[in-house]
Design a protein around this motif. Structure first.
Motif, PDB file in Angstrom:
ATOM      1  N   PRO A   1       0.822  -1.209   0.000  1.00 19.07           N
ATOM      2  CA  PRO A   1       0.000   0.000   0.000  1.00 19.07           C
ATOM      3  C   PRO A   1       0.855   1.259   0.000  1.00 19.07           C
ATOM      4  CG  PRO A   1      -0.009  -1.039   2.168  1.00 19.07           C
ATOM      5  CD  PRO A   1       0.651  -1.998   1.235  1.00 19.07           C
ATOM      6  N   ALA A   2       0.344   2.301  -0.632  1.00 19.28           N
ATOM      7  CA  ALA A   2       1.011   3.597  -0.609  1.00 19.28           C
ATOM      8  C   ALA A   2       0.978   4.162   0.806  1.00 19.28           C
ATOM      9  CB  ALA A   2       0.320   4.551  -1.572  1.00 19.28           C
ATOM     10  N   LYS A   3       2.006   4.918   1.167  1.00 20.58           N
ATOM     11  CA  LYS A   3       2.084   5.556   2.480  1.00 20.58           C
ATOM     12  C   LYS A   3       2.000   7.071   2.308  1.00 20.58           C
ATOM     13  CE  LYS A   3       2.968   1.784   4.946  1.00 20.58           C
ATOM     14  NZ  LYS A   3       2.085   1.270   6.014  1.00 20.58           N
TER      15      LYS A   3
ATOM     16  N   PHE B   1       9.622   7.187   9.767  1.00 22.20           N
ATOM     17  CA  PHE B   1      10.392   7.357   8.530  1.00 22.20           C
ATOM     18  C   PHE B   1      10.607   6.026   7.834  1.00 22.20           C
ATOM     19  CE2 PHE B   1      14.542   7.400   6.325  1.00 22.20           C
ATOM     20  CZ  PHE B   1      14.247   8.357   5.357  1.00 22.20           C
ATOM     21  N   GLU B   2      10.180   5.978   6.585  1.00 24.30           N
ATOM     22  CA  GLU B   2      10.510   4.878   5.683  1.00 24.30           C
ATOM     23  C   GLU B   2      11.122   5.505   4.447  1.00 24.30           C
ATOM     24  OE1 GLU B   2       7.389   2.161   4.773  1.00 24.30           O
ATOM     25  OE2 GLU B   2       6.756   1.928   6.864  1.00 24.30           O
ATOM     26  N   ALA B   3      12.369   5.184   4.154  1.00 19.16           N
ATOM     27  CA  ALA B   3      13.046   5.789   3.006  1.00 19.16           C
ATOM     28  C   ALA B   3      12.251   5.521   1.730  1.00 19.16           C
ATOM     29  CB  ALA B   3      14.455   5.226   2.873  1.00 19.16           C
TER      30      ALA B   3
ATOM     31  N   TYR C   1      12.547   8.246  12.332  1.00 12.57           N
ATOM     32  CA  TYR C   1      11.468   9.218  12.158  1.00 12.57           C
ATOM     33  C   TYR C   1      11.996  10.458  11.459  1.00 12.57           C
ATOM     34  CZ  TYR C   1      13.571  11.216  16.404  1.00 12.57           C
ATOM     35  OH  TYR C   1      14.449  11.728  17.329  1.00 12.57           O
ATOM     36  N   ILE C   2      11.056  11.248  10.972  1.00 12.97           N
ATOM     37  CA  ILE C   2      11.386  12.518  10.332  1.00 12.97           C
ATOM     38  C   ILE C   2      10.625  13.623  11.047  1.00 12.97           C
ATOM     39  CG2 ILE C   2       9.627  12.125   8.549  1.00 12.97           C
ATOM     40  CD1 ILE C   2      11.436  13.760   6.633  1.00 12.97           C
TER      41      ILE C   2
ATOM     42  N   HIS D   1      -3.468   2.193  10.236  1.00 17.68           N
ATOM     43  CA  HIS D   1      -4.021   2.134   8.880  1.00 17.68           C
ATOM     44  C   HIS D   1      -2.898   1.878   7.873  1.00 17.68           C
ATOM     45  CE1 HIS D   1      -5.955   3.354   5.137  1.00 17.68           C
ATOM     46  NE2 HIS D   1      -7.121   3.236   5.760  1.00 17.68           N
ATOM     47  N   PRO D   2      -3.123   1.001   6.899  1.00 18.35           N
ATOM     48  CA  PRO D   2      -2.039   0.627   5.985  1.00 18.35           C
ATOM     49  C   PRO D   2      -1.501   1.762   5.131  1.00 18.35           C
ATOM     50  CG  PRO D   2      -4.147  -0.296   5.258  1.00 18.35           C
ATOM     51  CD  PRO D   2      -4.359   0.224   6.639  1.00 18.35           C
ATOM     52  N   ASN D   3      -2.247   2.834   4.956  1.00 16.36           N
ATOM     53  CA  ASN D   3      -1.776   3.954   4.142  1.00 16.36           C
ATOM     54  C   ASN D   3      -1.154   5.073   4.963  1.00 16.36           C
ATOM     55  OD1 ASN D   3      -4.643   3.268   2.240  1.00 16.36           O
ATOM     56  ND2 ASN D   3      -2.571   3.045   1.423  1.00 16.36           N
ATOM     57  N   LEU D   4      -1.018   4.869   6.277  1.00 20.85           N
ATOM     58  CA  LEU D   4      -0.471   5.910   7.142  1.00 20.85           C
ATOM     59  C   LEU D   4       0.836   5.464   7.774  1.00 20.85           C
ATOM     60  CD1 LEU D   4      -3.681   7.072   9.077  1.00 20.85           C
ATOM     61  CD2 LEU D   4      -2.664   8.105   7.027  1.00 20.85           C
ATOM     62  N   LEU D   5       1.645   6.464   8.127  1.00 18.57           N
ATOM     63  CA  LEU D   5       2.830   6.258   8.946  1.00 18.57           C
ATOM     64  C   LEU D   5       2.548   6.821  10.331  1.00 18.57           C
ATOM     65  CD1 LEU D   5       5.469   7.409   6.325  1.00 18.57           C
ATOM     66  CD2 LEU D   5       5.232   5.068   7.194  1.00 18.57           C
TER      67      LEU D   5
END
Length: 382
Positions: free
Chosen positions: A114-116, A333-335, A295-296, A278-282
């Motif tokens: 899924p997109a983040k 943070f996910e690169a 994290y950022i 939620h799969p689309n959230l960080l």
């Protein structure tokens, strides 16, 4: 999803300039070897991937609207650094559902999951001309048998036709602070879409918008009453200006005042509170990184990747800038995924409340900033 190579069209620079991308040379800092518009590469998607992304974007947009409703209902305006004097005006703008036009989600996506959501550019998004127009003509010239996730132009025209705006022309305002020409060309393009929808339009410099104190209304240099106006001047700047106290109560502004709730990165923390896991959230928090090890740190009102800090077990990386006085959000943070040494960020467009298209910027760094290049995309027909 894959990154593919191609041969740039002969005279590509003159072609894109004729299509409105006149600012492509000025959009980059000096000294970069790679052009801002780079058609020597592009991304290829399957129709299934695009359909999944489209559904995820529309779900994210609905979640953002519900988050805005939550902020209004619970009075959490201080988390968004909204001045106390403007709180009731933001509330009324939301309750009226003042008409809105468009926005752009920035997403992390590699084709395998899924997109983040990285952030929502809901007030003054740019890279519109290259997304809606220039890459479409690139597709027709280079891959005429393929498709593209791109109904931005048609949806903009339809949206202008559907919007309930006051009578008279709609003004389109640029600012003299625009040094690259990007804002002027973006406004000219949006003005054209409004005219195609049958609206009468007038161009005006933001610096030439005047306030008639006697009649309590805004006017232009020819003393025409400004009843509705589109601007690429951020609401947080307007709220800091003396005339902002008039702007929140007079005239129809596009984007509307309630968009301050979606264009502020505090939204990321509110979304995580409402939709944890939620799969689309960080994960995102306003009070610090909590248990995050990578994290950022993003300023609530930051722009162009400035004033950010990436923290990982391997160290920290910061970008220069002067944002952050209003506070920060800490987001997991996910690169960005890496393709041939480049990291793409997907800019998914929303017009009104529907997903409308895709623009891609890529860079070698961890943070997408003004050194990134825009690259086109296509949907491969099976």
């Amino acid at each position: 999803m894959r990154r593919a190579y191609g041969t740039p069209r002969p005279g590509w620079d003159k072609i894109i300039e004729s299509q409105g991308l006149a600012y492509h040379r000025a959009a980059h800092p000096e000294g970069l070897s790679r052009p801002y518009w780079d058609e020597s590469v592009h991304y290829v998607f399957s129709m299934a991937e695009v359909e999944e992304l489209e559904a995820q974007v529309e779900e994210l947009h609905e979640m953002c609207l519900r988050a805005a409703a939550h902020v209004v209902e619970t009075g959490r305006f201080a988390d968004f650094a909204i001045p106390g004097w403007a709180v009731e005006d933001v509330r009324r703008s939301w309750e009226r559902r003042d008409p809105h036009l468009y926005g752009r989600f920035d997403l992390r996506y590699d084709g395998t999951g899924p997109a983040k959501l990285l952030e929502y550019n809901a007030d003054t998004p740019t890279s519109l001309v290259e997304s809606a127009v220039v890459q479409w003509f690139w597709l027709k010239d280079t891959h005429p048998d393929d498709d593209q996730w791109n109904s931005v132009h048609e949806r903009l025209v339809d949206r202008w036709a559907a919007m309930a705006l006051p009578p008279g022309p709609t003004h389109f305002a640029w600012t003299a602070m625009d040094e690259t020409g990007e804002e002027a060309m973006t406004l000219a393009y949006l003005q054209e879409t409004a005219e195609q929808a049958g609206r009468s339009t007038v161009a005006v410099a933001m610096e030439d918008v005047g306030w008639d104190d006697l009649n309590r209304r805004f006017s232009d240099v020819e003393e025409r009453w400004i009843r509705s106006i589109f601007k690429l001047y951020p609401w947080e700047w307007m709220l800091a200006d003396p005339f902002g106290r008039h702007a929140v109560r007079h005239g129809t502004w596009i984007e509307p005042l309630w968009k301050v709730l979606l264009s502020n990165k505090a939204l990321l923390a509110v979304l995580w509170e409402l939709y944890p896991g939620h799969p689309n959230l960080l994960p995102a928090y306003l009070d610090g990184p909590r248990d995050l090890t990578s994290y950022i740190v993003k300023p609530l009102l930051g722009r162009e990747g400035a004033s950010m800090r990436v923290v990982t077990p391997g160290g920290a990386h910061e970008t220069p800038g002067e944002y952050g006085r209003e506070g920060f959000v800490h987001q997991g943070f996910e690169a960005l995924p890496e393709f041939d040494g480049q990291r793409p960020v997907l800019g998914a467009w929303v017009v009104a409340d529907e997903a409308a298209g895709l623009g891609i910027r890529e860079t070698t760094g961890l943070i997408t900033d003004d050194t990134s290049s825009f690259v086109p995309h296509r949907i491969e027909r099976s």
